[in-house]
Scaffold this motif. Sequence first.
Motif, PDB file in Angstrom:
ATOM      1  N   GLY A   1      -2.927 -14.849  -0.250  1.00 16.77           N
ATOM      2  CA  GLY A   1      -1.963 -15.947  -0.232  1.00 16.77           C
ATOM      3  C   GLY A   1      -1.750 -16.649  -1.566  1.00 16.77           C
ATOM      4  O   GLY A   1      -1.041 -17.655  -1.625  1.00 16.77           O
TER       5      GLY A   1
ATOM      6  N   SER B   1       5.991  -5.681  -1.067  1.00 10.67           N
ATOM      7  CA  SER B   1       6.180  -5.408   0.358  1.00 10.67           C
ATOM      8  C   SER B   1       5.463  -6.467   1.188  1.00 10.67           C
ATOM      9  O   SER B   1       5.481  -7.647   0.824  1.00 10.67           O
ATOM     10  CB  SER B   1       5.711  -3.979   0.624  1.00 10.67           C
ATOM     11  N   GLN B   2       4.758  -6.073   2.247  1.00 10.82           N
ATOM     12  CA  GLN B   2       4.336  -7.080   3.232  1.00 10.82           C
ATOM     13  C   GLN B   2       3.257  -8.055   2.765  1.00 10.82           C
ATOM     14  O   GLN B   2       3.116  -9.133   3.344  1.00 10.82           O
ATOM     15  CB  GLN B   2       3.920  -6.405   4.538  1.00 10.82           C
TER      16      GLN B   2
ATOM     17  N   LYS C   1      -0.642 -11.888   7.725  1.00  8.54           N
ATOM     18  CA  LYS C   1      -1.808 -11.424   6.975  1.00  8.54           C
ATOM     19  C   LYS C   1      -2.808 -12.542   6.705  1.00  8.54           C
ATOM     20  O   LYS C   1      -3.722 -12.367   5.894  1.00  8.54           O
ATOM     21  CB  LYS C   1      -1.337 -10.773   5.672  1.00  8.54           C
TER      22      LYS C   1
ATOM     23  N   ARG D   1      -1.362  -1.310   7.758  1.00 13.55           N
ATOM     24  CA  ARG D   1      -1.093   0.030   8.278  1.00 13.55           C
ATOM     25  C   ARG D   1      -2.097   1.082   7.843  1.00 13.55           C
ATOM     26  O   ARG D   1      -2.772   0.913   6.836  1.00 13.55           O
ATOM     27  CB  ARG D   1       0.302   0.442   7.792  1.00 13.55           C
ATOM     28  N   ILE D   2      -2.162   2.160   8.592  1.00  7.17           N
ATOM     29  CA  ILE D   2      -2.928   3.318   8.154  1.00  7.17           C
ATOM     30  C   ILE D   2      -1.972   4.466   7.878  1.00  7.17           C
ATOM     31  O   ILE D   2      -0.797   4.418   8.256  1.00  7.17           O
ATOM     32  CB  ILE D   2      -4.010   3.724   9.173  1.00  7.17           C
TER      33      ILE D   2
ATOM     34  N   ASN E   1       0.867  -1.175   0.000  1.00  8.33           N
ATOM     35  CA  ASN E   1       0.000   0.000   0.000  1.00  8.33           C
ATOM     36  C   ASN E   1       0.905   1.228   0.000  1.00  8.33           C
ATOM     37  O   ASN E   1       1.002   1.965   0.979  1.00  8.33           O
ATOM     38  CB  ASN E   1      -0.923  -0.035   1.226  1.00  8.33           C
TER      39      ASN E   1
ATOM     40  N   GLN F   1      -0.330   6.772  11.196  1.00  6.45           N
ATOM     41  CA  GLN F   1       0.258   6.233  12.422  1.00  6.45           C
ATOM     42  C   GLN F   1       1.422   5.317  12.106  1.00  6.45           C
ATOM     43  O   GLN F   1       1.471   4.707  11.035  1.00  6.45           O
ATOM     44  CB  GLN F   1      -0.785   5.475  13.247  1.00  6.45           C
TER      45      GLN F   1
ATOM     46  N   ASP G   1      -3.495  -6.672  -4.830  1.00  7.74           N
ATOM     47  CA  ASP G   1      -3.795  -6.589  -3.397  1.00  7.74           C
ATOM     48  C   ASP G   1      -5.209  -7.127  -3.202  1.00  7.74           C
ATOM     49  O   ASP G   1      -6.087  -6.803  -3.978  1.00  7.74           O
ATOM     50  CB  ASP G   1      -3.701  -5.112  -2.942  1.00  7.74           C
TER      51      ASP G   1
ATOM     52  N   ASN H   1      -6.640 -10.026   7.417  1.00  9.62           N
ATOM     53  CA  ASN H   1      -5.519  -9.314   6.826  1.00  9.62           C
ATOM     54  C   ASN H   1      -5.219  -8.140   7.762  1.00  9.62           C
ATOM     55  O   ASN H   1      -6.143  -7.557   8.336  1.00  9.62           O
ATOM     56  CB  ASN H   1      -6.007  -8.861   5.449  1.00  9.62           C
TER      57      ASN H   1
ATOM     58  N   CYS I   1       2.076   3.799   2.892  1.00 14.09           N
ATOM     59  CA  CYS I   1       3.238   3.289   3.635  1.00 14.09           C
ATOM     60  C   CYS I   1       4.573   3.846   3.146  1.00 14.09           C
ATOM     61  O   CYS I   1       5.552   3.819   3.885  1.00 14.09           O
ATOM     62  CB  CYS I   1       3.246   1.771   3.604  1.00 14.09           C
TER      63      CYS I   1
ATOM     64  N   ASP J   1      -0.410 -15.352  -4.510  1.00 17.76           N
ATOM     65  CA  ASP J   1       0.478 -14.643  -5.443  1.00 17.76           C
ATOM     66  C   ASP J   1       1.392 -15.574  -6.235  1.00 17.76           C
ATOM     67  O   ASP J   1       1.722 -15.293  -7.387  1.00 17.76           O
ATOM     68  CB  ASP J   1       1.351 -13.632  -4.688  1.00 17.76           C
TER      69      ASP J   1
END
Length: 901
Positions: free
Chosen positions: A217, A292-293, A693, A591-592, A170, A595, A198, A588, A174, A219
């Motif tokens: 899961g 990324s994550q 996730k 992050r926002i 994201n 924060q 995503d 899942n 992020c 990918d």
Amino acid sequence: MSASSKIIRTTCPYCGTGCGVKATVSASGGVHISGDEKHPANFGRLCIKGATLAETLTLNERLLHPRIFDKRASWSEALAMVAGRFREAIQTYGPSSVAFYVSGQMLTEDYYVANKLMKGYIGSANIDTNSRLCMASTVAGHKRAFGADIVPNVYEDLELSDLVVLVGSNLAWCHPVLFHRLENAKAARPEMRVVNVDPRRTATSEISDLQLSIAPGSDVALFLGLLRHLDRSGKCDASYVALHTHGFDDALAIADSWDVASVAKATGIEEASLQRFYELYAENERVVTVYSQGVNQSICGTDKVNAILNCHLATGRIGKPGAGPFSVTGQPNAMGGREVGGLANQLACHMELHDPRHQDIVRRYWRSPTIATKPGLKAVDLFKAVSDRTIKALWIIGTNPADSLPDADSVKAALASCPFVVVSDVVERTDTSEFAHVLLPARAWGEKDGTVTNSERRISRQRPLRQAPGDTMPDWWSICRVAKLMGYSRGFDYGGPHDIFREYAGLSGHLNNGSRDFDISDYDDISQRDYDSLSPFQWPRRKGSFLSRRSERFFANGGFFTPDGRARFIVTPFHPPKKRNAGLFTLNTGRIRDQWHTMTRTGVAPSLSRHIVEPFVEIHPADARALDILPASLARLSNAHGSVILRALVTDRQRRGSLFAPIHWTQQNSSCGRIDALVGANTDPISGQPNSKGAFVGIEPWPAAWFGFALTRNKPSDVDAGYWALARTGFGWRMELAGLSEPEDFERYARELFGVTADSAALACVEDFGRGAFRFLAHQHGRALGLFIMSREPVEAARAFLCEKFASHDPKDLMSLLAARPLSHADCGRTVCICHGVGAKEIEVAIDGRARTVEAIGRATRAGTGCGSCRPEIQRLINEKASHAQRAPAPAQDSPQEEHA
Ligand SMILES: Nc1nc2c(c(=O)[nH]1)N[C@H]1C(S)=C(S)[C@@H](COP(=O)(O)OP(=O)(O)OC[C@H]3O[C@@H](n4cnc5c(=O)[nH]c(N)nc54)[C@H](O)[C@@H]3O)O[C@H]1N2
Ligand SMILES: Nc1nc2c(c(=O)[nH]1)N[C@H]1C(S)=C(S)[C@@H](COP(=O)(O)OP(=O)(O)OC[C@H]3O[C@@H](n4cnc5c(=O)[nH]c(N)nc54)[C@H](O)[C@@H]3O)O[C@H]1N2
Ligand code: SF4
Ligand SMILES: [Mo]
């Protein structure tokens, strides 16, 4: 700038983009933050987190003195105790009975000495880092394919590429400044394409030409299909494959059965979208895959990484301008930690723990008494060893495992049972520090001094801008002091970070001769002055390489770090994720925008609490309907590991069967928002990275009897409510509340919440008959001290408006706090643009007034013209309005709870 102020160039302490920050410090100590236009990561731009760094420089909640058993102590007492207890454990139970758990938020110099102490002096490799939860799958994938942990490309490649594929990233929230660079490149070259892979639609989807809402899961199947397509459409680079790689046929064989129909079935993506993606990838030589994550944090994270790398290797699209795989790192020094060997299975400077030659190089260079030869415990196993009492002494530095590790309630239990826990942190209270026998006050951003490495291998300085408060000391200092007290006097005698950096640079080049990728030996004799004025640079920087200081990419012409110099294709069979039992959902997490992790630092900045103020769960409307979960109501998520209560955000951006919840809430700011309490400790078998996730959970309505919204000047203590979430404001605190049963007396409840007595404040109460709602306002001398709105339904209130009126010193504003609707002032809605304080409703008004682009909204309202972090959300509001206009007009809706995302 006034004559007496000074400018200090430093680096942002948040994400791995690694933006340069310019701090202007006035004679009185005031700090103004702006982007460093000279820094090649951001060229002057900052996102909202970087731009509000000055707000985090407050000393509220800082840890200022060492504490032993929660009592103030001196450094010498605290350090003697740490050294003594570690020494005792080692003498009695051996070196593997102690461990360090460290962090990608430490500076390189801190990290280097922690690793040196554990691996070279204590002689164990029981040092692991929160990067295990973050980058371990990428490290393992890079090493399998390239023979070393290298990010081959540079940021500029995002701008030079014709196709950017984002996988499990994201980026808009992020890595906002990188996202902004991408946005600008696309605006300049509209023919550029962006694909977003995503499971859910995110802010990043707003820039994408193609959204692939992939089944969680799956990918690996997507990229197996891509490899097959590339081969069948003749797009593989036969000469690159022949000259520089190994194992192509095996990788292809496993991809052979993955035609579009099979991929569609495995991933839940429509065939037409898959076809379009495969064709775009095939057609465009210049393709960058950013991941990324959503890739790393998976039970098959390493295979996901290699499935992506395989496609780049097969086409020779690697390390070239505009072409290559690009793992974006999370933490400011995730890369530095990998470089110093902070993971339990590495030695310093990208040397291998299992290689006797490397062991020898490091031990001799350090002149250390010993060297670890066996991998230590990886994070999840390390905490299991704490739990079964194998670990007798544990030192946690710069991370908050009681919240961020999977199975977080068991982690808490493990910490509670550990004979000796040391925590080094910058704030006084965290969910982890509660378990510390010794608490050590570290220097924070703005006080720390050293280097960090960003996602594109660029090393930049973090520089102090102000006097360190209280007794705080740098992490390197406390580690070296403990080492000396343990009797290792010789290896830890540094004058400062500069000395450590020189030694480290020297080791990177020692007996290297090009055999190892990581080499910054050009700096092995850097002077203190040059270190102080060091400009950002990219590695490698071999001795004497100062003449060619261009940004360097890796592997366009082979040159891999495997014994034969060839890359390895990895066979990555697809194993579908475990089936969920009926009634369970895939959880899942992530992050926002505003924060940072467990909020110890971003949580103190009032500006950053205006965007999203409470923990939430995204759920698809059809799932919510089936379960009777109403928008803005509360929902309980649970499984065998634990449970949480979250606000329901009902949205069709979510897939059916999946939920999404943010990771940021802790026991310090919520009653039950610790999301890792639900995540099982399952890990990728190769990297040891947790499957953060993919937990399975049940979800049900949480039957609140009442809901509340409160504003107070005093921080409430011991809130008596089944659900609460607390956020900072400029005047104090705001809170969301709810309970399963009503308090006996709401008036007394309100007073206790505000921390006022009948003598200290008058209390006004307005009852909203018919709706069963009350408002209580405590005030004194025309100033609001507390506001509490209680309702049987989720509280309908213009929250941003109430915050503004509460902060006001005008007694007239007191009345508006008691009125059910804003009296004199339009309600702007939830704040979208923090820089200019523009709310969602104002933006919607501008859209109705025919502003249909982000730029036009900017001209009309100024929203999006500051740091730019909110631009994807403005675009979403525009898109949503457009799609509503196409459908039947929706009835005007007053959302009971401000929308959360
Ligand atoms: N604002 C903010 N920025 C940050 C941070 C922060 O705390 N706050 N933390 C920093 C750190 S340490 C990190 S590691 C990075 C993380 O940066 P990202 O990886 O971009 O962030 P996440 O939100 O963890 O996850 C990214 C996306 O992966 C998706 N995803 C989940 N499962 C799958 C899957 O099976 N396949 C695919 N393709 N996608 C999936 C999620 O829906 C999510 O949108 O952010 C960094 N930047
Ligand atoms: N379910 C789920 N879990 C996750 C993730 C996810 O996506 N989903 N993401 C994972 C990832 S990628 C990450 S990186 C982790 C992050 O998780 P953590 O590392 O636990 O989170 P932080 O809040 O960043 O913790 C850093 C701590 O160090 C302190 N600190 C800050 N600066 C310094 C310093 O200079 N010195 C010292 N000694 N202390 C300092 C802060 O106050 C804070 O307490 O969470 C992981 N956990
Ligand atoms: S993108 Fe934002 S959080 Fe990341 S380094 Fe830059 S300013 Fe800091
Ligand atoms: Mo991370």
